[in-house]
Design an enzyme around this catalytic site. Structure first.
Site, short mmCIF file in Angstrom:
data_model
loop_
_atom_site.label_atom_id
_atom_site.label_comp_id
_atom_site.label_asym_id
_atom_site.label_seq_id
_atom_site.Cartn_x
_atom_site.Cartn_y
_atom_site.Cartn_z
CE LYS A 13 41.23 43.19 46.13
NZ LYS A 13 41.60 44.18 45.11
NE ARG A 88 47.98 41.95 44.36
CZ ARG A 88 47.38 42.65 45.32
NH1 ARG A 88 46.98 42.05 46.41
NH2 ARG A 88 47.17 43.92 45.15
NE ARG A 127 41.13 54.47 47.28
CZ ARG A 127 41.32 53.16 47.07
NH1 ARG A 127 40.32 52.32 47.14
NH2 ARG A 127 42.51 52.71 46.76
NE ARG A 139 47.91 51.26 49.45
CZ ARG A 139 47.27 50.25 48.89
NH1 ARG A 139 46.18 49.77 49.45
NH2 ARG A 139 47.71 49.70 47.79
NE ARG A 150 48.03 49.55 43.82
CZ ARG A 150 47.36 50.54 44.40
NH1 ARG A 150 47.80 51.79 44.35
NH2 ARG A 150 46.25 50.29 45.04
P1 ADP Z 1 45.46 46.96 45.96
O1 ADP Z 1 44.78 48.14 46.54
O2 ADP Z 1 46.32 47.31 44.79
O3 ADP Z 1 44.58 45.79 45.71
P2 ADP Z 1 46.85 45.71 48.25
O4 ADP Z 1 46.69 46.54 49.46
O5 ADP Z 1 46.12 44.42 48.20
O6 ADP Z 1 46.57 46.60 46.99
O7 ADP Z 1 48.40 45.41 47.98
C1 ADP Z 1 49.35 46.45 47.86
C2 ADP Z 1 50.66 45.89 47.33
O8 ADP Z 1 51.11 44.83 48.19
C3 ADP Z 1 50.57 45.26 45.96
O9 ADP Z 1 50.67 46.21 44.93
C4 ADP Z 1 51.78 44.30 46.01
O10 ADP Z 1 52.98 44.99 45.83
C5 ADP Z 1 51.74 43.80 47.44
N1 ADP Z 1 50.92 42.58 47.58
C6 ADP Z 1 49.77 42.45 48.30
N2 ADP Z 1 49.30 41.19 48.23
C7 ADP Z 1 50.17 40.50 47.44
C8 ADP Z 1 50.24 39.18 46.95
N3 ADP Z 1 49.29 38.27 47.27
N4 ADP Z 1 51.28 38.83 46.16
C9 ADP Z 1 52.24 39.71 45.83
N5 ADP Z 1 52.23 40.99 46.23
C10 ADP Z 1 51.21 41.39 47.03
#
Ligand code: ADP
Length: 256
Positions: A13, A88, A127, A139, A150
């Protein structure tokens, strides 16, 4: 143009969002980045979500929804945005629908990057290994165990959005396992030819729309049909476009 990128962690994404940002002059609104910024700055929200994020769980809907509501008010988001990592959950999607409706704007498409979970795990593990080899910081939730968590969160809470947006006739599914340029081309092909807002019933610019319709009968008719369903009021849309706000300090970057 207003887009949602939907897909599990590691689906690509962030990579695709960066390209769409450059190509269409949109801003990328990544809730993950916004939440990480809050954690780093140790704000009250950051303190509340730190542990949840480190465990790979989802943060509370109300927190995330209010962050996004504030962010899409900023002037730079007015031209269009890509939501990356939001919504989400189904309640977040419903809140987004209300948020957009209130402002008289609509989404143009929800792009689902469909990937195979096993391949995904390998992709993310690679990665992580590459970043470690380059000495780049990881991270705190980038490790195989949390990653599995996740993925579980995605499957249980986010995957239902596929059906949610399919029902709204918004969903465009792209094979996220293809090479990056192919994914990019598939996304471009899936995007609507004309943005869907601000919109609505025939008003004074009817003549202009009629020309567009004549050029692209099917697409225009399709968009027109969708728009009348989603549009709330052209006046509201104009008002939303006029109002101004402060520029946010967080939330625009993407991870590869
Ligand atoms: P990923 O690489 O897993 O897609 P993101 O960078 O989008 O991760 O998000 C990292 C973390 O931030 C998620 O695992 C969650 O804990 C939190 N998070 C991000 N966006 C949301 C959301 N829309 N609702 C709830 N938690 C979120």
């Amino acid at each position: 143009m207003r887009l949602i990128l939907l897909g599990p962690p590691g689906a690509g994404k962030g990579t695709q969002a960066l390209r769409l940002v450059a190509k269409y002059g949109l801003v990328q609104l990544s809730t993950g980045d916004m939440l990480r910024a809050a954690v780093k700055a140790a704000t009250p929200v950051g303190r509340q979500v730190k542990d949840i994020m480190e465990r790979g769980g989802l943060c509370p809907d109300d927190i995330v929804v209010s962050i996004v509501a504030e962010r899409i008010e900023q002037p730079d988001a007015r031209k269009g945005f890509i939501l990356d990592g939001f919504p989400r959950t189904v309640p977040q999607a419903a809140a987004l629908d209300r948020m957009l409706k209130k402002r008289g704007i609509a989404l143009d498409a929800v792009i689902e990057l469909r990937v195979d979970e096993e391949a995904l795990l390998r992709r993310i593990e690679n990665r992580i290994a590459e970043m470690t080899a380059r000495g780049e910081p990881l991270r705190s939730d980038d490790n195989p165990e949390v990653l599995r968590q996740r993925l579980v969160a995605y499957r249980q809470q986010t995957a239902p959005l596929v059906a949610y947006y399919r029902k709204q006739n918004m969903l465009r599914t792209v094979n996220g396992m293809a090479p990056i340029p192919e994914v990019a081309a598939a996304i471009d092909k899936a995007l609507p030819t004309e943005p869907s807002t601000p919109k609505s019933k025939p008003v004074r610019d009817g003549a202009k729309r009629a020309t567009a319709k004549a050029r692209k009968p099917k697409a225009a008719a399709r968009l027109g049909k969708k728009s009348s369903k989603r549009a709330s009021s052209p006046r509201k849309a104009a008002a939303a476009h006029k109002s101004t706000g402060r520029k946010s300090k967080s939330g625009e970057s993407a991870r590869p």
